[in-house]
Design a protein around this motif. Structure first.
Motif, mmCIF file in Angstrom:
data_model
loop_
_atom_site.group_PDB
_atom_site.id
_atom_site.type_symbol
_atom_site.label_atom_id
_atom_site.label_comp_id
_atom_site.label_asym_id
_atom_site.label_seq_id
_atom_site.Cartn_x
_atom_site.Cartn_y
_atom_site.Cartn_z
ATOM 1 N N LEU A 181 53.772 45.402 38.792
ATOM 2 C CA LEU A 181 53.108 44.548 39.769
ATOM 3 C C LEU A 181 53.826 43.200 39.798
ATOM 4 O O LEU A 181 54.641 42.906 38.931
ATOM 5 N N LYS A 182 53.506 42.386 40.778
ATOM 6 C CA LYS A 182 54.144 41.074 40.891
ATOM 7 C C LYS A 182 53.467 40.085 39.945
ATOM 8 O O LYS A 182 52.248 39.967 39.950
ATOM 9 N N LYS B 282 48.325 43.128 48.650
ATOM 10 C CA LYS B 282 49.642 43.492 49.173
ATOM 11 C C LYS B 282 50.734 42.649 48.525
ATOM 12 O O LYS B 282 51.783 43.160 48.124
ATOM 13 N N ASN C 260 51.367 43.700 44.992
ATOM 14 C CA ASN C 260 51.730 45.117 44.871
ATOM 15 C C ASN C 260 50.649 45.934 44.175
ATOM 16 O O ASN C 260 50.935 46.916 43.476
ATOM 17 N N SER D 84 47.956 48.409 44.660
ATOM 18 C CA SER D 84 47.343 49.401 45.539
ATOM 19 C C SER D 84 45.981 49.807 44.974
ATOM 20 O O SER D 84 45.731 49.694 43.770
#
Length: 208
Positions: free
Chosen positions: A32-33, A53, A56, A58
């Motif tokens: 993930l970011k 979003k 990242n 989901s």
């Protein structure tokens, strides 16, 4: 005793640094970011979907990520403090006879540890909110067992999801401006009341 339900993270607890640290450990593990403290102001202005979003995250990853995230967060409890002025506001409301409650997706013992560490003894009840199901489910469950009508209760929270949950169950909400969602992110939801600083909460309640 009319209930006042207070959100934990971002409303009572100033836990931004702990949440960022926990998130970055998770982000590294799950691709993930990661984020820094300087990113927070920008994230506050985004909708929940825009944040997901950008980071990242989901929806299918949420059930996997959240338990690990909360476990890491709990390890930082000793570094988390109430927002300046919030402890005094809760004590004042309790003194006036309101039933002060906390709602959170953290485990009850996590909240109790925070309250003990910060010498807060005016909390009558802790409501657990499943992070997947939504806060409205926890509030609705409380409403059903309460003798007080929903529109005579009050919720204090800082996020879009707090406002959405309250509208679903017809509980008035005071949105607070020092939490995780900026005014730009919540304006379209039209919360019942807005507090810029903790002492505004008492002023709003006095005016009701």
């Amino acid at each position: 005793m009319k209930p006042i339900i207070v959100d934990f993270d971002g409303t009572l607890a100033d836990s931004t640094a702990a949440l960022v640290a926990a998130w970055n450990i998770i982000a590294q593990k799950h691709q993930l970011k990661d984020i820094s403290l300087k990113d927070i102001d920008g994230l506050k202005k985004l909708s929940l979907m825009e944040r997901s979003k950008l980071l990242n995250l989901s929806m299918y990853k949420v059930p996997l990520v959240l338990p690990q995230f909360y476990q890491l967060y709990r390890q930082s409890l000793q570094d988390i403090r109430p927002f300046k002025g919030m402890k005094e506001v809760l004590l004042e409301l309790a003194k006036r006879g309101y039933k002060i409650m906390i709602i959170s997706s953290h485990a009850k013992d996590t909240i109790l540890t925070f309250l003990k560490l910060n010498d807060i003894h005016c909390i009558a009840e802790i409501l657990y909110s499943n992070p997947i199901a939504g806060k409205d489910k926890a509030i609705e469950k409380f409403i059903k067992k309460s003798t007080i009508p929903a529109d005579e209760m009050l919720y204090i929270g800082d996020e879009q999801r707090d406002i959405i949950a309250c509208k679903k169950v017809c509980v008035p909400i005071i949105w607070v401006g020092w939490g995780y969602d900026a005014k730009e992110a919540i304006q379209y939801l039209q919360p019942d009341y807005q507090a810029v600083a903790p002492h505004d909460i008492v002023k709003i309640i006095d005016s009701l």
